[in-house]
Design a protein around this motif. Structure first.
Motif, short mmCIF file in Angstrom:
data_model
loop_
_atom_site.label_atom_id
_atom_site.label_comp_id
_atom_site.label_asym_id
_atom_site.label_seq_id
_atom_site.Cartn_x
_atom_site.Cartn_y
_atom_site.Cartn_z
N ILE A 1 46.51 54.76 36.57
CA ILE A 1 46.78 53.92 37.74
C ILE A 1 46.38 52.47 37.51
O ILE A 1 47.16 51.55 37.80
CB ILE A 1 46.10 54.50 38.99
N SER B 1 46.28 47.57 44.94
CA SER B 1 45.06 48.11 44.35
C SER B 1 44.19 48.77 45.41
O SER B 1 43.71 49.91 45.21
CB SER B 1 44.28 46.98 43.66
N THR C 1 40.54 49.17 37.85
CA THR C 1 41.62 48.44 38.50
C THR C 1 41.29 46.95 38.58
O THR C 1 42.14 46.10 38.31
CB THR C 1 41.87 48.99 39.91
N SER D 1 45.84 52.01 46.58
CA SER D 1 45.76 53.10 45.61
C SER D 1 44.36 53.73 45.60
O SER D 1 44.22 54.96 45.57
CB SER D 1 46.11 52.59 44.21
N SER E 1 49.10 61.82 39.59
CA SER E 1 48.02 61.77 40.58
C SER E 1 47.81 63.11 41.28
O SER E 1 46.75 63.36 41.85
CB SER E 1 48.33 60.69 41.63
#
Length: 372
Positions: free
Chosen positions: A103, A123, A155, A126, A95
């Motif tokens: 991710i 989620s 995601t 992030s 990242s």
């Protein structure tokens, strides 16, 4: 290749459902592969090659590790904490580049081992952290700020797919366990019914035998002729009871030949084996129908397990069964004692014959003849 085909043919419905769920979930692993494309693009834009190579190596390790967690979850194993921790640390390092493609994959893997609200919280966190990081590093560059939107979309797809597939797997297992429970219950009920029928049948017969034996004992000293008559009656009663028991057991062992033929045809057709049935069963005795039904079932099992047949033909005429298929190549081994060899012994005991052998035309023929 042959082993793979045998494995597919021998797999249960639950195995096939599990494979479908696992391989369809592997789509989330493709998200991380986009990281290689991004690393190559950044290397062309001036990223030092050691950084690009290091990122690619880390991404490769992540790709390898990410293939295991979902399979462990489907098999009901313990949470692979070490794998999730190492892959999470790799995500944190990547990242920094920033590389956001892996991710969603990692969040999907975590979904298999945490509560849904925890997965949602991870989620959202992030996406928020990546958005804030990119805002600080790249300012308000609209192209760069598209990355958090793409991360959020993938995601949702990753977490949702894993959650939905796990739920589907749980439902499939419950349905399979329900079918097994119903099958066991049906067997138990049949055994109870059989035991009840035998109890009703033998209970009265044995009571009569005991009563007549007691009368014979009482009459033995005073009237031997009457006692002898009673014992003759006991003998006849015992023989009749034995015949009734044998008839009852034989009826329980009887198999419906027409139902077996229809079932075998459906199973073979489902396995992509074209099946043709021509059977005249109306004049067959119950014993003959049961024997031929057993042979048909064993023959169909051999077609599915030991051949690559595309066509199968089943004919029954005047008590003679012929079952042929085109899926046997090469020499054929000895028949298993609990398979065709055992059936051959049963047919010989009933006055019939059974042969199974390949022909010169490249077909395998199973022929059973029993008294019609």
């Amino acid at each position: 290749m042959g082993r793979l085909v045998d494995r597919l043919r021998g797999a249960t419905k639950l195995d096939k459902v599990r494979w479908l769920i696992v391989y369809s979930t592997d789509i989330i692993l493709l998200f991380a592969l986009m990281g290689y494309v991004e690393l190559y693009a950044r290397w062309e834009q001036g990223m030092p090659w050691p950084a690009a190579v290091g990122g690619a190596v880390l991404l490769l390790v992540f790709n390898v590790l990410s293939t295991r967690p979902f399979r462990i979850a489907v098999r009901g194993g313990k949470r692979p904490t070490a794998i999730l921790a190492v892959s999470g640390a790799i995500i944190a390092v990547l990242s920094v580049f920033p590389l956001v493609w892996p991710i969603p994959t990692w969040l999907g893997l975590m979904t298999a081992f945490v509560r849904m609200r925890t997965a949602i919280a991870l989620s959202v966190t992030s996406v928020a952290v990546i958005t804030l990081y990119l805002g600080l590093v790249a300012g308000l560059d609209p192209v760069i700020l598209l990355l958090p939107l793409m991360q959020a979309f993938f995601t949702v797809v990753s977490v949702g797919a894993v959650w939905a597939n796990l739920r589907l797997w749980q439902l499939a297992k419950e349905a399979h366990e329900g079918e097994e429970a119903l099958a066991r219950l049906a067997v138990s009920e049949e055994r109870l019914r059989f035991a009840r029928d035998l109890n009703d049948l033998l209970g009265q017969s044995l009571t009569d035998v005991a009563t007549r034996t007691a009368h014979a004992e009482q009459a033995l000293r005073a009237d031997p002729a009457a006692a002898a008559a009673e014992m003759f009656a006991v003998r006849e009663l015992s023989r009749r009871s034995l015949r009734e028991v044998r008839t009852t057991v034989q009826n329980y062992r009887a198999i419906d030949l027409d139902e077996v033929l229809a079932s075998v045809r459906a199973v073979l057709e489902a396995a992509d084996v074209r099946c043709t049935v021509r059977a005249d069963t109306a004049s067959l005795t119950p014993e003959t129908r049961t024997l031929l039904a057993t042979v048909v079932r064993e023959g169909a099992t051999n077609v599915l397990k030991h051949s690559r047949a595309e066509r199968c033909t089943i004919t029954i005429e005047n008590g003679v069964l012929e079952m042929s298929n085109d899926g046997v190549s090469g020499p054929v081994g000895e028949h298993a004692p609990n398979g065709l060899a055992g059936l051959a012994d049963r047919l010989r005991a009933a006055g019939g014959t059974l042969r199974a052998e390949p022909t010169r035309e490249g077909r395998y023929v199973l022929r059973a003849a029993v008294p019609a």
